[in-house]
Motif scaffolding. Structure first.
Motif, PDB file in Angstrom:
ATOM      1  N   MET A  25       0.813  -1.202   0.000  1.00 50.98           N
ATOM      2  CA  MET A  25       0.000   0.000   0.000  1.00 50.98           C
ATOM      3  C   MET A  25       0.849   1.256   0.000  1.00 50.98           C
ATOM      4  SD  MET A  25      -2.693  -1.379  -0.492  1.00 50.98           S
ATOM      5  CE  MET A  25      -3.643   0.103  -0.630  1.00 50.98           C
TER       6      MET A  25
ATOM      7  N   ALA B 196       0.305   4.886  -2.030  1.00 54.03           N
ATOM      8  CA  ALA B 196       0.377   6.198  -1.396  1.00 54.03           C
ATOM      9  C   ALA B 196       1.476   7.066  -2.038  1.00 54.03           C
ATOM     10  CB  ALA B 196       0.643   6.041   0.082  1.00 54.03           C
TER      11      ALA B 196
ATOM     12  N   ARG C   1     -10.293  -1.573  -4.962  1.00 57.36           N
ATOM     13  CA  ARG C   1     -10.607  -0.465  -4.054  1.00 57.36           C
ATOM     14  C   ARG C   1     -11.731   0.361  -4.640  1.00 57.36           C
ATOM     15  NH1 ARG C   1      -7.066   0.549   0.102  1.00 57.36           N
ATOM     16  NH2 ARG C   1      -8.114   2.546   0.307  1.00 57.36           N
TER      17      ARG C   1
ATOM     18  N   ASP D 219     -12.461   6.257  -1.923  1.00 56.94           N
ATOM     19  CA  ASP D 219     -11.135   6.867  -1.852  1.00 56.94           C
ATOM     20  C   ASP D 219     -11.143   8.352  -2.196  1.00 56.94           C
ATOM     21  OD1 ASP D 219      -9.737   4.738  -0.921  1.00 56.94           O
ATOM     22  OD2 ASP D 219      -9.151   3.975  -2.886  1.00 56.94           O
TER      23      ASP D 219
ATOM     24  N   VAL E 268      -4.961   3.078   3.620  1.00 59.44           N
ATOM     25  CA  VAL E 268      -4.177   2.023   2.971  1.00 59.44           C
ATOM     26  C   VAL E 268      -3.501   1.182   4.047  1.00 59.44           C
ATOM     27  CG1 VAL E 268      -3.750   3.263   0.828  1.00 59.44           C
ATOM     28  CG2 VAL E 268      -2.198   3.579   2.756  1.00 59.44           C
TER      29      VAL E 268
ATOM     30  N   SER F 222      -5.922   7.003   2.124  1.00 55.99           N
ATOM     31  CA  SER F 222      -5.655   6.667   0.718  1.00 55.99           C
ATOM     32  C   SER F 222      -5.698   7.943  -0.107  1.00 55.99           C
ATOM     33  CB  SER F 222      -6.719   5.690   0.214  1.00 55.99           C
ATOM     34  OG  SER F 222      -7.997   6.252   0.401  1.00 55.99           O
TER      35      SER F 222
ATOM     36  N   ARG G  61      -5.717   8.437  -8.300  1.00 62.96           N
ATOM     37  CA  ARG G  61      -5.736   6.986  -8.374  1.00 62.96           C
ATOM     38  C   ARG G  61      -6.146   6.513  -9.771  1.00 62.96           C
ATOM     39  NH1 ARG G  61      -7.959   2.365  -6.798  1.00 62.96           N
ATOM     40  NH2 ARG G  61     -10.096   3.077  -6.670  1.00 62.96           N
TER      41      ARG G  61
END
Ligand SMILES: Nc1nc2c(ncn2[C@@H]2O[C@H](COP(=O)(O)OP(=O)(O)OP(=O)(O)O)[C@@H](O)[C@H]2O)c(=O)[nH]1
Length: 821
Positions: free
Chosen positions: A389, A393, A409, A414, A433, A444, A450
């Motif tokens: 994770m 990040a 996810r 998020d 995360v 997150s 993302r």
């Protein structure tokens, strides 16, 4: 005073009334009438209670599942007949009088506050017995000259309407007065009067006997004839026949604008243009015309996928109300009935749940369609790893990106919900995360970043990346919570979690989703499912019980499931199901199903056919001989009682194993998965059957029973579920084996080499024999270890003793020597 409403004429005519203008109607319903009726009958605003029990509430699953014209389900027509969206007669009656009107009410009026005339039969009888004879006096009908005694002896559906004529006349006068009041109200607002709650409360239903009703109707028609003869106001003259002028005007305006549209589809006439061409049409007519026009346009231009609200025409003038007056129904509302608003799902919370099979992340979703909280159980243990994770990040690239793209996810979870949202708030709702702990809390990253990374990751995805295993599971309180053996739902949920976890290997951790939809009872709800069970007890099967209750055999939808999967980044999947509808629905919603993985009932996996049963029996005999030998050996070995009592626990999954012959460690499991070995799968399965931890269902492990058998067979035979029935009894075809091998095994066919290897597998799938055998093996292994340790300790002690003795001897020798010296 005459009043006109926006109701189509054929509706008004279905409501006998003393109103002369609406009483006689013979003109046939036009297409505009039908369009308007359609519009009126599908108007409930979101959250509004149904008008009748036949009409599902907007947003309710039954509303969502209301059969569409193009619905290809075989019983769609039947369902439509059984539960029409709304009965036009009831609609007409309720629009004029109130929502509690039923098919059997035909004459309604508003009266002054008075006691309800509806009373129970016993009350009525009592009243009659106590009534003075004058109350029962006969009255003479002047028109027929026949004498009628109006006693309360009327029975049947009109039993509550035994009013005497005087009361009826009072009511009639009240009705006329109330109607004229309403008419005044209508003429001031132009369209359908709003019925206040107070009026509703004073509403009195009059279910008169037919003879009385006919007399009233005759009176009313006489009055109507008289009034129409004397009427001289052109504004009150029906524009076409006795059609209400507002509607007639609206229709003519609508016809004009439709014609203009047909002539030049690109030119849409403004509402002002047709208005100018007619002689002073009312504002209401213009509004109605506009509404009809917009609606027809919408219907004709509607794409097959849901529209975005933004693309709909602006609300414009609102139907049924003068401009400037607020109304719950706007054109936008109308459009949203034509096509429900685009579906949006959002994950509100995510948390880690340890299950007997391993950890899962439970996600709670809300949506704007059915008001229910659906769930998604994400199995992706790699997310728990802080290193993995940390990549997300820090913003991974290349291989890291590919690795992180595998994580399932929720994008809506998020993302940042507002600029004021603190990091801690995001973490608390699950947007973190790694593995949350007292010393590790990292939020997150938001959606945009993302998504950008996901694009990188998709580009970097390797070809051997398999689609995640997905199950779409429907809620079943009875099967999952109280261990009902009428269905295998609890077992299926458990099996799905197990199977997804079982896909994990050392190189490829498990990855999958179980979308848990709150569509209890295949979408009919718990109440109706319980009633369906009663029908099943009376001899119906699960399909006919649903149909008898007025439902489709399967009333579920999967658009929300697809939206949840997309939110989790699942664009293609391997679907765990036997139900072809689910596959089709997901494909329709844009989630590709690259493979179907069968959900074989555990009870049927045990049913491995007559031939195999015979061989299993032989193997069992052999095993029992071996067991006896082992038991004999065991009794010869000294053993702690605690070792024996722990033996069953030792066999549960995840516990340390002591005997490599009969069990496998986690690492051996991974290597077996790498090789896609059936034996490994069988071992997994056996482990599961023998586990003693967890209580996800009462009486977990295998669900069995005659009712379950019937249910499963019905699904296969009547609902087209893709599952082979097990063979029944000796000599039955082994074709039943296809599909009863482990669902993840490459080939569904039984293995050719029907030798001891197959026998081993069979024996292993028998939980009872396994329980004995495995427990015994564990006990023996523990005992022999203990014995070996004891021996070693004894040897050690012996060695130490002999050493000490030697030393003593030496010392003694020295002493002797010294003495000698
Ligand atoms: N109406 C009705 N629903 C039932 C009955 N038994 C189970 N259910 C419901 O059926 C749903 C599960 O659907 P199933 O038909 O068993 O299986 P499926 O999900 O369609 O198919 P698979 O993916 O192969 O498991 C759950 O919501 C149960 O509550 C029944 O007798 N009548």
């Amino acid at each position: 005073m005459t009043f006109y409403t926006a109701q189509p004429q054929h509706l008004s005519s279905s409501r006998p009334s003393s109103n002369p203008a609406s009483f006689h109607s013979s003109s046939p319903a036009t297409s505009s009438d039908r369009a308007l009726l359609d519009m009126l009958s599908t108007l409930p605003a979101p959250g509004q209670a149904p008008v009748s029990r036949h009409q599902p509430a907007f947003g309710s699953p039954s509303f969502q599942n209301a059969p569409l014209a193009n619905d290809k389900r075989p019983l769609a027509t039947l369902a439509a007949l059984r539960r029409p969206p709304i009965d036009p007669i009831i609609l007409a009656a309720s629009l004029s009088s109130g929502p509690h009107v039923t098919r059997h009410h035909f004459h309604h009026s508003y009266g002054a506050p008075r006691q309800s005339k509806q009373m129970s039969v016993s009350q009525r009888k009592e009243r009659l017995q106590n009534a003075p004879s004058s109350e029962l006096a006969s009255t003479s009908d002047s028109s027929t000259g026949r004498s009628k005694q109006r006693t309360a002896s009327v029975s049947g559906s009109y039993a509550n309407c035994d009013l005497n004529d005087e009361a009826l006349e009072n009511l009639e006068a009240d009705a006329l007065r109330a109607e004229s009041e309403i008419a005044e109200l209508v003429s001031s607002t132009s369209l359908v009067p709003a019925v206040t709650d107070e009026e509703q409360a004073y509403y009195a239903s009059r279910q008169a006997p037919r003879s009385q009703r006919l007399r009233l109707e005759a009176d009313a028609s006489a009055k109507a004839a008289k009034q129409s003869a004397t009427a001289n106001s052109p504004s009150l003259q029906p524009a076409r026949g006795d059609r209400p002028p507002a509607l007639a005007e609206a229709q003519s305006l609508h016809a004009q604008s439709s014609k203009a549209l047909t002539d030049d589809p690109d030119v849409r006439p403004s509402p002002a243009a047709p208005m100018a061409s007619t002689s002073q049409p009312s504002k209401a007519a213009a509004q109605l015309s506009e509404a009809l026009h917009s609606r027809q346009q919408l219907i004709s231009s509607a794409p097959s996928t849901p529209l975005h609200l933004g693309s709909l025409p602006s609300a414009g003038p609102q139907l049924g109300m003068p401009v400037g007056q607020s109304t719950p129904m706007s054109l936008a509302g109308l459009s949203s009935i034509v096509r429900p608003p685009p579906l949006h799902v959002r994950c509100y919370a995510r948390t880690r749940i340890p299950t007997p099979h391993g950890e899962a992340f439970c996600h709670l979703y809300r949506n704007n369609h059915d008001g229910k909280e659906h769930l998604a159980l994400v199995i992706d243990p790699a997310q728990n790893s802080e290193e993995t994770m940390a990549h997300i990040a820090d913003g991974p690239t290349g291989e890291d990106a590919a690795a992180s793209s595998r994580h399932l996810r929720s994008a809506t979870l998020d993302e940042m919900w507002s600029s004021e949202e603190t990091e801690m708030e995001r973490i608390v709702r699950g947007a973190y995360v790694g593995r949350l702990g007292p010393s590790f809390q990292q939020a997150s990253v938001g959606r945009d970043a993302r998504l950008g990374r996901r694009a990188d990751a998709v580009a970097a995805r390797t070809e051997d990346e398999t689609a995640p295993l997905v199950r779409i599971h429907s809620e079943c309180y009875t099967g999952e919570t109280i261990g009902s053996q009428r269905c295998d739902c609890g077992e299926q949920l458990d099996e799905a979690i197990r199977l997804i976890h079982a896909t994990g290997t050392a190189n490829r951790p498990a990855r999958g989703v179980i979308v848990y939809l709150r569509q209890e009872g295949r979408g009919i709800g718990l109440l109706d499912k319980l009633m369906a069970y009663n029908l099943q007890d009376m001899g119906h099967d699960t399909v006919s019980a649903n149909v008898l209750l007025g439902h489709l055999p399967d009333a579920r939808k999967y658009d929300i499931a697809a939206a949840i999967l997309r939110d989790l980044g699942v664009e293609d999947c391997r679907l765990l199901t036997n139900n072809p509808d689910k596959m089709e629905a997901l494909e329709r919603e844009g989630v590709r199903v690259s493979e179907r993985v069968a959900m074989v009932p555990r009870a049927w996996r045990q049913e491995i056919g007559a031939k195999h049963r015979r061989r299993r029996a032989a193997r069992r005999r052999e095993h029992s001989t071996r067991s006896k030998t082992l038991k004999k050996k065991a009794s010869a070995v000294p053993m702690d009682s605690s070792v024996l009592s722990q033996a069953p626990m030792e066999s549960s999954k995840g516990s340390p194993r002591v005997n490599a012959d009969f069990s496998h460690s986690d690492s051996s499991r991974e290597s077996e998965w790498d090789e896609e070995s059936d034996d490994g799968l069988e071992e997994e399965y056996v482990d599961h059957v023998l586990r003693r931890s967890g209580a996800t269902m009462l009486g977990a492990s295998i669900t069995r029973g005659p009712e379950l058998e019937r249910y499963l067979r019905t699904k296969v035979e009547r609902m087209g579920h893709l599952l082979d029935l097990p063979s029944n009894g000796e000599g039955a075809s082994t074709s039943a084996f296809s599909g009863i091998r482990h669902p993840l095994a490459e080939s569904a066919e039984p293995r050719e080499d029907e030798n001891a290897e197959a026998g081993d597998a069979e024996v292993r799938t028998d939980p009872e024999s396994l329980l004995d055998e495995k427990d015994l093996q564990h006990a023996l292994a523990a005992a022999s270890t203990q014995a070996a340790e004891q021996t070693a300790r004894a040897d050690q002690r012996g060695h130490e003793q002999s050493h000490a003795a030697q030393e003593d001897d030496a010392e003694e020798g020295e002493t002797v020597l010294v003495k000698r010296n």
